[in-house]
Design a protein around this motif. Structure first.
Motif, short mmCIF file in Angstrom:
data_model
loop_
_atom_site.label_atom_id
_atom_site.label_comp_id
_atom_site.label_asym_id
_atom_site.label_seq_id
_atom_site.Cartn_x
_atom_site.Cartn_y
_atom_site.Cartn_z
N UNK A 185 40.25 -6.55 -1.44
CA UNK A 185 38.52 -6.40 -1.47
C UNK A 185 38.02 -6.95 -2.91
N UNK A 186 38.49 -6.13 -3.87
CA UNK A 186 38.29 -6.35 -5.12
C UNK A 186 38.36 -7.77 -5.46
N UNK A 187 39.43 -8.46 -5.26
CA UNK A 187 39.84 -9.93 -5.42
C UNK A 187 38.90 -10.96 -5.06
N UNK A 188 38.34 -10.37 -3.98
CA UNK A 188 37.18 -11.29 -3.03
C UNK A 188 36.05 -11.40 -4.17
N UNK A 189 35.64 -10.46 -5.01
CA UNK A 189 34.76 -10.39 -5.88
C UNK A 189 35.13 -11.25 -7.47
N UNK A 190 36.26 -10.99 -7.51
CA UNK A 190 36.90 -11.49 -8.97
C UNK A 190 37.25 -12.79 -8.94
N UNK A 191 37.50 -13.64 -7.88
CA UNK A 191 37.67 -14.92 -7.74
C UNK A 191 36.96 -15.92 -8.33
N UNK A 192 35.56 -15.81 -8.14
CA UNK A 192 34.99 -16.79 -9.10
C UNK A 192 35.10 -16.60 -10.50
N UNK A 193 35.00 -15.39 -10.85
CA UNK A 193 35.28 -15.33 -12.62
C UNK A 193 36.58 -15.78 -13.09
N UNK A 194 37.73 -15.43 -12.03
CA UNK A 194 39.10 -16.02 -12.34
C UNK A 194 38.83 -17.82 -12.53
N UNK A 195 38.27 -18.45 -11.49
CA UNK A 195 38.20 -19.73 -11.49
C UNK A 195 37.41 -20.25 -12.79
N UNK A 196 36.17 -19.49 -13.10
CA UNK A 196 35.63 -19.66 -14.38
C UNK A 196 36.31 -19.70 -15.62
N UNK A 197 36.93 -18.63 -15.65
CA UNK A 197 38.11 -18.46 -17.05
C UNK A 197 38.96 -19.50 -17.04
N UNK A 198 39.48 -19.83 -15.74
CA UNK A 198 40.64 -20.92 -15.88
C UNK A 198 40.18 -22.33 -16.18
N UNK A 199 38.63 -22.61 -15.73
CA UNK A 199 38.02 -23.60 -16.10
C UNK A 199 37.89 -23.84 -17.63
N UNK A 200 37.45 -22.70 -17.86
CA UNK A 200 37.08 -22.57 -19.61
C UNK A 200 38.13 -23.05 -20.36
N UNK A 201 39.26 -22.29 -19.96
CA UNK A 201 40.53 -22.39 -20.84
C UNK A 201 41.03 -23.88 -20.71
N UNK A 202 41.03 -24.56 -19.64
CA UNK A 202 41.09 -26.09 -19.44
C UNK A 202 40.43 -26.86 -20.36
#
Length: 119
Positions: free
Chosen positions: A85-102
């Protein structure tokens, strides 16, 4: 490091080709979330393994069905459900962090390719 407009456009173009899809991540979360597949896809291997271990321990102890093991297995699975349930809300931030690192990696690659080499 300062990149020209053309180089910045190249960075963004490569990023759009390489970044993770929000739809794919949510689909993996929905279908295989308990196994941590969405976290493997995002490169979060340790936490993905943690989810996988919780699923295996929870499922196997629940399947044994011997007194106290039922509550232990249920506890693992409840913890996993909360994590999902928590991951459902964390996913956008994880994708944004991955994109920023790339973005940073790509920008460094382009800068290193175009900067003059002195030997």
């Amino acid at each position: 490091m300062t990149l020209s407009t053309e180089q910045l456009m190249l960075v963004e173009q490569r990023l759009s080709n390489e970044k993770k899809s929000t739809g794919i991540v949510y689909l993996l979360w929905l279908l295989f979330g308990a196994l941590g597949i969405h976290r493997f896809y995002l490169g979060k291997t340790r936490s993905a393994l943690g989810m996988l271990v919780l699923t295996i321990l929870g499922g196997s102890t629940l399947a044994v069905s011997i007194g106290a093991f039922i509550s232990i297995g249920a506890s693992f699975l409840i913890a996993l459900a909360v994590w999902l349930l928590v991951d459902a809300f964390l996913i956008p931030g994880m994708i944004k962090a991955d994109a920023q690192a790339k973005r940073l990696t790509i920008a460094n690659e382009i800068h290193n390719m175009t900067s003059p080499k002195f030997f």
